[in-house]
Design an enzyme around this catalytic site. Structure first.
Site, PDB file in Angstrom:
ATOM      1  N   SER A 166      32.219  13.971  40.696  1.00 53.58           N
ATOM      2  CA  SER A 166      32.759  14.342  39.381  1.00 53.58           C
ATOM      3  C   SER A 166      33.083  15.828  39.322  1.00 53.58           C
ATOM      4  O   SER A 166      33.546  16.319  38.296  1.00 53.58           O
ATOM      5  CB  SER A 166      31.747  13.986  38.288  1.00 53.58           C
ATOM      6  OG  SER A 166      30.500  14.601  38.550  1.00 53.58           O
ATOM      7  N   ASN A 212      19.794  13.605  34.821  1.00 53.67           N
ATOM      8  CA  ASN A 212      20.089  12.789  33.640  1.00 53.67           C
ATOM      9  C   ASN A 212      19.916  13.572  32.337  1.00 53.67           C
ATOM     10  O   ASN A 212      20.781  13.532  31.460  1.00 53.67           O
ATOM     11  CB  ASN A 212      19.208  11.538  33.629  1.00 53.67           C
ATOM     12  CG  ASN A 212      19.503  10.629  34.817  1.00 53.67           C
ATOM     13  OD1 ASN A 212      20.482  10.852  35.526  1.00 53.67           O
ATOM     14  ND2 ASN A 212      18.676   9.628  35.035  1.00 53.67           N
ATOM     15  N   THR A 246      56.725   5.870  -2.161  1.00 57.61           N
ATOM     16  CA  THR A 246      55.845   4.774  -1.763  1.00 57.61           C
ATOM     17  C   THR A 246      56.768   3.772  -1.076  1.00 57.61           C
ATOM     18  O   THR A 246      57.952   3.667  -1.445  1.00 57.61           O
ATOM     19  CB  THR A 246      55.145   4.091  -2.958  1.00 57.61           C
ATOM     20  OG1 THR A 246      56.151   3.533  -3.811  1.00 57.61           O
ATOM     21  CG2 THR A 246      54.308   5.071  -3.770  1.00 57.61           C
ATOM     22  N   SER A 300      69.737  19.880  22.175  1.00 57.71           N
ATOM     23  CA  SER A 300      70.107  18.777  23.057  1.00 57.71           C
ATOM     24  C   SER A 300      71.031  19.347  24.127  1.00 57.71           C
ATOM     25  O   SER A 300      71.879  20.193  23.840  1.00 57.71           O
ATOM     26  CB  SER A 300      70.832  17.705  22.247  1.00 57.71           C
ATOM     27  OG  SER A 300      71.622  16.909  23.107  1.00 57.71           O
ATOM     28  N   LYS A 358      72.520  19.291  17.416  1.00 59.21           N
ATOM     29  CA  LYS A 358      71.154  18.839  17.150  1.00 59.21           C
ATOM     30  C   LYS A 358      70.117  19.948  17.220  1.00 59.21           C
ATOM     31  O   LYS A 358      70.240  20.887  17.991  1.00 59.21           O
ATOM     32  CB  LYS A 358      70.778  17.722  18.146  1.00 59.21           C
ATOM     33  CG  LYS A 358      71.619  16.476  17.901  1.00 59.21           C
ATOM     34  CD  LYS A 358      71.257  15.372  18.848  1.00 59.21           C
ATOM     35  CE  LYS A 358      69.942  14.740  18.465  1.00 59.21           C
ATOM     36  NZ  LYS A 358      69.514  13.791  19.490  1.00 59.21           N
ATOM     37  N   ASN A 399      66.258  19.381  17.601  1.00 61.00           N
ATOM     38  CA  ASN A 399      65.265  18.313  17.707  1.00 61.00           C
ATOM     39  C   ASN A 399      63.853  18.811  17.389  1.00 61.00           C
ATOM     40  O   ASN A 399      63.469  19.887  17.820  1.00 61.00           O
ATOM     41  CB  ASN A 399      65.285  17.722  19.122  1.00 61.00           C
ATOM     42  CG  ASN A 399      66.586  16.985  19.414  1.00 61.00           C
ATOM     43  OD1 ASN A 399      67.231  16.485  18.495  1.00 61.00           O
ATOM     44  ND2 ASN A 399      66.969  16.946  20.668  1.00 61.00           N
ATOM     45  N   GLU A 457      57.336  15.432  17.404  1.00 59.61           N
ATOM     46  CA  GLU A 457      57.320  14.143  18.123  1.00 59.61           C
ATOM     47  C   GLU A 457      56.198  14.114  19.156  1.00 59.61           C
ATOM     48  O   GLU A 457      55.563  13.080  19.371  1.00 59.61           O
ATOM     49  CB  GLU A 457      58.660  13.909  18.813  1.00 59.61           C
ATOM     50  CG  GLU A 457      59.794  13.695  17.816  1.00 59.61           C
ATOM     51  CD  GLU A 457      61.141  13.691  18.508  1.00 59.61           C
ATOM     52  OE1 GLU A 457      61.706  12.604  18.672  1.00 59.61           O
ATOM     53  OE2 GLU A 457      61.627  14.770  18.913  1.00 59.61           O
ATOM     54  N   TYR A 484      20.137   5.591  31.720  1.00 58.07           N
ATOM     55  CA  TYR A 484      21.332   6.171  32.324  1.00 58.07           C
ATOM     56  C   TYR A 484      21.969   5.205  33.315  1.00 58.07           C
ATOM     57  O   TYR A 484      21.276   4.519  34.066  1.00 58.07           O
ATOM     58  CB  TYR A 484      20.972   7.485  33.052  1.00 58.07           C
ATOM     59  CG  TYR A 484      22.166   8.126  33.728  1.00 58.07           C
ATOM     60  CD1 TYR A 484      23.048   8.939  33.014  1.00 58.07           C
ATOM     61  CD2 TYR A 484      22.456   7.883  35.068  1.00 58.07           C
ATOM     62  CE1 TYR A 484      24.163   9.494  33.619  1.00 58.07           C
ATOM     63  CE2 TYR A 484      23.560   8.438  35.690  1.00 58.07           C
ATOM     64  CZ  TYR A 484      24.415   9.246  34.953  1.00 58.07           C
ATOM     65  OH  TYR A 484      25.523   9.792  35.561  1.00 58.07           O
ATOM     66  N   GLN A 497      29.229   8.786  33.684  1.00 55.86           N
ATOM     67  CA  GLN A 497      29.977   9.931  34.216  1.00 55.86           C
ATOM     68  C   GLN A 497      31.428   9.882  33.747  1.00 55.86           C
ATOM     69  O   GLN A 497      32.117  10.899  33.737  1.00 55.86           O
ATOM     70  CB  GLN A 497      29.892   9.902  35.746  1.00 55.86           C
ATOM     71  CG  GLN A 497      30.590  11.041  36.440  1.00 55.86           C
ATOM     72  CD  GLN A 497      30.152  11.142  37.891  1.00 55.86           C
ATOM     73  OE1 GLN A 497      29.046  11.582  38.173  1.00 55.86           O
ATOM     74  NE2 GLN A 497      31.004  10.705  38.805  1.00 55.86           N
ATOM     75  N   LYS A 505      33.355  12.197  30.595  1.00 52.02           N
ATOM     76  CA  LYS A 505      33.843  13.578  30.514  1.00 52.02           C
ATOM     77  C   LYS A 505      35.352  13.732  30.440  1.00 52.02           C
ATOM     78  O   LYS A 505      35.869  14.457  29.577  1.00 52.02           O
ATOM     79  CB  LYS A 505      33.295  14.377  31.696  1.00 52.02           C
ATOM     80  CG  LYS A 505      31.813  14.614  31.548  1.00 52.02           C
ATOM     81  CD  LYS A 505      31.187  15.178  32.788  1.00 52.02           C
ATOM     82  CE  LYS A 505      29.723  14.848  32.803  1.00 52.02           C
ATOM     83  NZ  LYS A 505      29.445  13.398  32.958  1.00 52.02           N
TER      84      LYS A 505
HETATM   85  N1  ARG Z   1      27.473  13.668  37.425  1.00 52.51           N
HETATM   86  C1  ARG Z   1      26.550  12.873  36.711  1.00 52.51           C
HETATM   87  C2  ARG Z   1      27.147  12.504  35.332  1.00 52.51           C
HETATM   88  O1  ARG Z   1      28.053  13.126  34.937  1.00 52.51           O
HETATM   89  C3  ARG Z   1      25.281  13.603  36.510  1.00 52.51           C
HETATM   90  C4  ARG Z   1      24.082  12.734  36.338  1.00 52.51           C
HETATM   91  C5  ARG Z   1      23.775  12.031  37.585  1.00 52.51           C
HETATM   92  N2  ARG Z   1      22.535  11.374  37.534  1.00 52.51           N
HETATM   93  C6  ARG Z   1      22.180  10.507  38.471  1.00 52.51           C
HETATM   94  N3  ARG Z   1      21.037   9.960  38.338  1.00 52.51           N
HETATM   95  N4  ARG Z   1      22.960  10.199  39.461  1.00 52.51           N
HETATM   96  O2  ARG Z   1      26.723  11.581  34.686  1.00 52.51           O
END
Ligand code: ARG
Length: 469
Positions: free
Chosen positions: A34, A121, A166, A288, A294, A296, A301, A328, A333, A336
C-alpha cells in the site's frame, strides 16, 4: 521514489517473516503493498510514533536513551521525506514498515523497541483518524470560503428579480440573492455534518494493539491527549476494526458534492445563451476549438461530473466493509485510496465553485425578461382573490386559471388584461388587483420568515455572515 524490483531487495523477515523460508511472490507483493498511496500518511505516522515513544518511556517500558534515539531518528525521517530524499520501498509494504525500517538503519537496535505494545492495526487506525481530522478541517475552511463568496453576491443581488422554478417551470418571482442564500444554507449544513463526524472520529485507537489490548502497563490517556484526541477508544476490538469514521466523512462529502453538483447544473443552465442569466469570467470559461461563439462552462460541468467519484468512493468503502467479521482484515487497506481521492476531489470542486462565483456576473436584464414572459404572478392574483374577495383558495385558483387562459388566448401578460376582461371571469374583481400583478410587488410582498422580499434577503445575508463566517 519507489523500488520497483520484482524480487524483494529488502529482507521482509526482519518485519514479519520469522517463520517464512522464502520472500513473497511478486504478485503477492503487488497486491499486498500500500506504500504507493499510504505514503501520504507519513506525517501522521511519525506523529503517532513519536507520541507512542514518549509514552513508552514515561511508563518505563523503554529507556529514556532509546526514546531519545527514536525521537531523533523519526525527526530525521520526517525531514528526509519532506525534502524528497527518502526511498519508499514496495517490499516494505506500507508506510509503517518503511518508516520503521529506515529508523533501524538510522539508530540500530533501539528502533526495534518502538513497536512495543503496538500493532500496525492500531497504528494505521490512528494515522487515518489523524488524517481524516485534518481533511475535515481543510474541507470546512474551503466550504466557508465558498459561503463567503456566495453571501457577498447574494447581498449585491438582494433585489435582483429572477424567476423561481419548480419542475424547471417558471413558478414565482424570487430574488437572485435569495436563490444564492439557499445554497449558503446547504453549505452550512454540509459543514455541520463534517463537524459532527469529526467529533466521533476524534478518539485514539493507539494502544489497542493488534485487537485485544496489551499486557504492558501503557498510558492510553497520555497518547490520546498528546495527539489531540478527545479520549482513547473504549474497546480495543472496535478501535482496530471499524472504519465508520471514514464512511461518515465520505457520506458528508457525498452530500456536499451533491449540493455542489446541483449548483454546477444551475450554472450550466444560467450560462447558456438561451438563459443568459450569468456570464462566467474568462478564467472560468473555455472556448470551443471549432465554434467561436461558445463560452463553455467546463468547470461547472467538471464539478458535476467529479461528484460521481466522491459518491463512488462512499459506495466502494461501504461495499468493502459490509461483510467483514471482527476485527481487522486486510480488506480495510482499501479504505485509503477512495478517501484520499474523495477529499482531494471535493476540495478541488469547492475551490472551483468559489472561483466561478467570485468572477460571475449576473445579467439582470435577462433575468428580468424571463420573469416577464409567462404568468409568473398568477399565485399573487389567486392570493388577492382570497384576501380581498374572500374566495376560498380553490375557487381563486380556478378563477386565476381562467384568466391565465384568457391572457394566453390574447397572447398578452396577466397585467395587460383589462378590468373588463377580468370581470368577465369574476365580476367582483376591482382595479386594485393590478397592484399585485407587478413582479416587484410580488417579490416585495413575500416578507414571511425565510421569504424572498429584498428586505428579508438583505437581512438574511447579514445574518448568514454572522452565523457562518
Ligand atoms: N497497510 C495496512 C493497512 O493499511 C496496515 C495494517 C496492516 N496490519 C496487518 N496486520 N497486516 O491496513
Amino acid at each position: 521514489m519507489t523500488d520497483e524490483n520484482t524480487k524483494s531487495r529488502v529482507d521482509t523477515s526482519t518485519m514479519w517473516g520469522g517463520r517464512f523460508n522464502v520472500g513473497p511472490d511478486a504478485v503477492m507483493e503487488a497486491i499486498n503493498a500500500s506504500i504507493g498511496f499510504d505514503k501520504r500518511l507519513y506525517a501522521q505516522d511519525i506523529q503517532g510514533s513519536k507520541a507512542h515513544a514518549s509514552m513508552l518511556a514515561a511508563c518505563d517500558i523503554i529507556s529514556v536513551e532509546d526514546e531519545v534515539k527514536i525521537q531523533q531518528g523519526l525527526d530525521t525521517i520526517l525531514a528526509e521525506i519532506e525534502v524528497g530524499e527518502f526511498t519508499f520501498t514496495t517490499a516494505l509494504e506500507d508506510i509503517h514498515m518503511n518508516v520503521e525500517s529506515r529508523l533501524a538503519e538510522l539508530i540500530g537496535d533501539a528502533a526495534g523497541r518502538l513497536h512495543t505494545a503496538r500493532s500496525r492495526n492500531d497504528q494505521v487506525a490512528t494515522d487515518l483518524r489523524l488524517w481524516v481530522r485534518d481533511a475535515i478541517d481543510g474541507l470546512d475552511a474551503e466550504t466557508q470560503r465558498l459561503q463567503a463568496a456566495m453571501i457577498d453576491m447574494a447581498e449585491q443581488h438582494a433585489a435582483t428579480i429572477m424567476p423561481g422554478f419548480t419542475h424547471m417551470q417558471a413558478a414565482q418571482p424570487v430574488t437572485f440573492g435569495h436563490h444564492l442564500l439557499a445554497y449558503v444554507e446547504m453549505l452550512g449544513r454540509d459543514r455541520g455534518r463534517l463537524a459532527d463526524c469529526r467529533k466521533r472520529a476524534n478518539e485514539s485507537p493507539l494502544g489497542a494493539a493488534a485487537l485485544a489490548g496489551t499486557s504492558f502497563n501503557i498510558d492510553r490517556e497520555m497518547t490520546s491527549r498528546s495527539l489531540g484526541f478527545d479520549r482513547p477508544s473504549a474497546n480495543s476490538m472496535d478501535a482496530v476494526s471499524d472504519r465508520d469514521f471514514v464512511l461518515e466523512l465520505l457520506a458528508a462529502a457525498s452530500i456536499s458534492g451533491i449540493h455542489l453538483s446541483r449548483l454546477a447544473e444551475e450554472i450550466v443552465i444560467w450560462a447558456s445563451a438561451q438563459f443568459d442569466f450569468v456570464r462566467l469570467s474568462d478564467g472560468f470559461s473555455t472556448g470551443s476549438s471549432i465554434m467561436p461563439q461558445k463560452r463553455n462552462p467546463d468547470a461547472a460541468e467538471l464539478v458535476r461530473g467529479k461528484v460521481g467519484r466522491i459518491i463512488g468512493a462512499l459506495n466502494t468503502l461501504m461495499v468493502v466493509m459490509k461483510g467483514l467479521p471482527m476485527t481487522y482484515g486486510k480488506d480495510m487497506q482499501e479504505d485509503k485510496e477512495p478517501v484520499f481521492d474523495a477529499v482531494d476531489t471535493l476540495g478541488l470542486c469547492l475551490a472551483a465553485m468559489r472561483g466561478m462565483m467570485e468572477g460571475a456576473v449576473a445579467n439582470e436584464d435577462s433575468m428580468r425578461a424571463a420573469v416577464d414572459s409567462g404568468f409568473i404572478t398568477a399565485t399573487d392574483l389567486a392570493d388577492w382573490l382570497v384576501r380581498v374577495l374572500d374566495l376560498p383558495f380553490r375557487s381563486a385558483h380556478h378563477v386565476t386559471g381562467e384568466l391565465v387562459k384568457l391572457a394566453e388566448e390574447k397572447n398578452i401578460g396577466l397585467e395587460e388584461l383589462t378590468i373588463s376582461d377580468m370581470q368577465s371571469v369574476e365580476p367582483a374583481i376591482t382595479a386594485d388587483v393590478f397592484s399585485v400583478l407587478g413582479v416587484e410587488n410580488s417579490v416585495a410582498s413575500r416578507t414571511s420568515h425565510g421569504g424572498t422580499a429584498p428586505e428579508n434577503v438583505k437581512a438574511a445575508a447579514i445574518a448568514a455572515r454572522k452565523r457562518f463566517l
